[in-house]
Design a protein around this motif. Structure first.
Motif, PDB file in Angstrom:
ATOM      1  N   MET A   1      66.742 -32.207 -12.971  1.00  0.00           N
ATOM      2  CA  MET A   1      67.988 -31.483 -13.190  1.00  0.00           C
ATOM      3  C   MET A   1      68.437 -31.733 -14.620  1.00  0.00           C
ATOM      4  O   MET A   1      68.530 -32.885 -15.056  1.00  0.00           O
TER       5      MET A   1
ATOM      6  N   GLY B   1      71.545 -31.031 -16.803  1.00  0.00           N
ATOM      7  CA  GLY B   1      72.932 -30.602 -16.699  1.00  0.00           C
ATOM      8  C   GLY B   1      73.435 -29.796 -17.877  1.00  0.00           C
ATOM      9  O   GLY B   1      74.139 -28.815 -17.706  1.00  0.00           O
ATOM     10  N   ARG B   2      73.070 -30.206 -19.109  1.00  0.00           N
ATOM     11  CA  ARG B   2      73.551 -29.476 -20.290  1.00  0.00           C
ATOM     12  C   ARG B   2      73.103 -28.027 -20.314  1.00  0.00           C
ATOM     13  O   ARG B   2      73.813 -27.151 -20.763  1.00  0.00           O
ATOM     14  N   SER B   3      71.889 -27.795 -19.848  1.00  0.00           N
ATOM     15  CA  SER B   3      71.341 -26.434 -19.873  1.00  0.00           C
ATOM     16  C   SER B   3      71.424 -25.735 -18.522  1.00  0.00           C
ATOM     17  O   SER B   3      70.940 -24.624 -18.370  1.00  0.00           O
ATOM     18  N   ASN B   4      72.026 -26.403 -17.533  1.00  0.00           N
ATOM     19  CA  ASN B   4      72.198 -25.825 -16.199  1.00  0.00           C
ATOM     20  C   ASN B   4      70.868 -25.426 -15.561  1.00  0.00           C
ATOM     21  O   ASN B   4      70.775 -24.397 -14.898  1.00  0.00           O
TER      22      ASN B   4
END
Length: 96
Positions: free
Chosen positions: A80, A82-85
């Motif tokens: 996962m 998070g910054r780039s979803n």
């Protein structure tokens, strides 16, 4: 023993026998800089050098799961970022 001192903001770590030889590899994720994900495999000699197998660069990974997702008998990784979803599936990890 220090395996790698170049990682910035190490964020997740897992151990799993990805190669099917009964020996665990280390799956390492970091989010510093551009981030990344790599597998570390111990050398064949006791105390020998570890080999780094890069899987993803420019991916600030924050979480990891190891499982046989497709039922083929080989472990896969799900990361996962998070910054780039992103949720990224790495099928049948290379360890050679």
């Amino acid at each position: 023993m220090v395996i790698d001192d170049s990682l910035r903001e190490g964020h997740a770590l897992a151990a799993a026998a990805l190669a099917g030889d009964g020996r665990d590899e280390l799956i390492v994720l970091w989010r510093g800089g551009a981030g990344g994900l790599a597998i570390y495999r111990a050398g064949d000699d006791p105390g020998g050098a570890w080999r780094k197998i890069p899987l993803a660069a420019d991916l600030a990974v924050e979480g990891l799961a190891v499982a046989d997702l497709n039922g083929d008998g080989q472990l896969d990784l799900v990361a996962m970022a998070g910054r780039s979803n992103l949720l990224v599936w790495f099928e049948q990890m290379p360890t050679k």
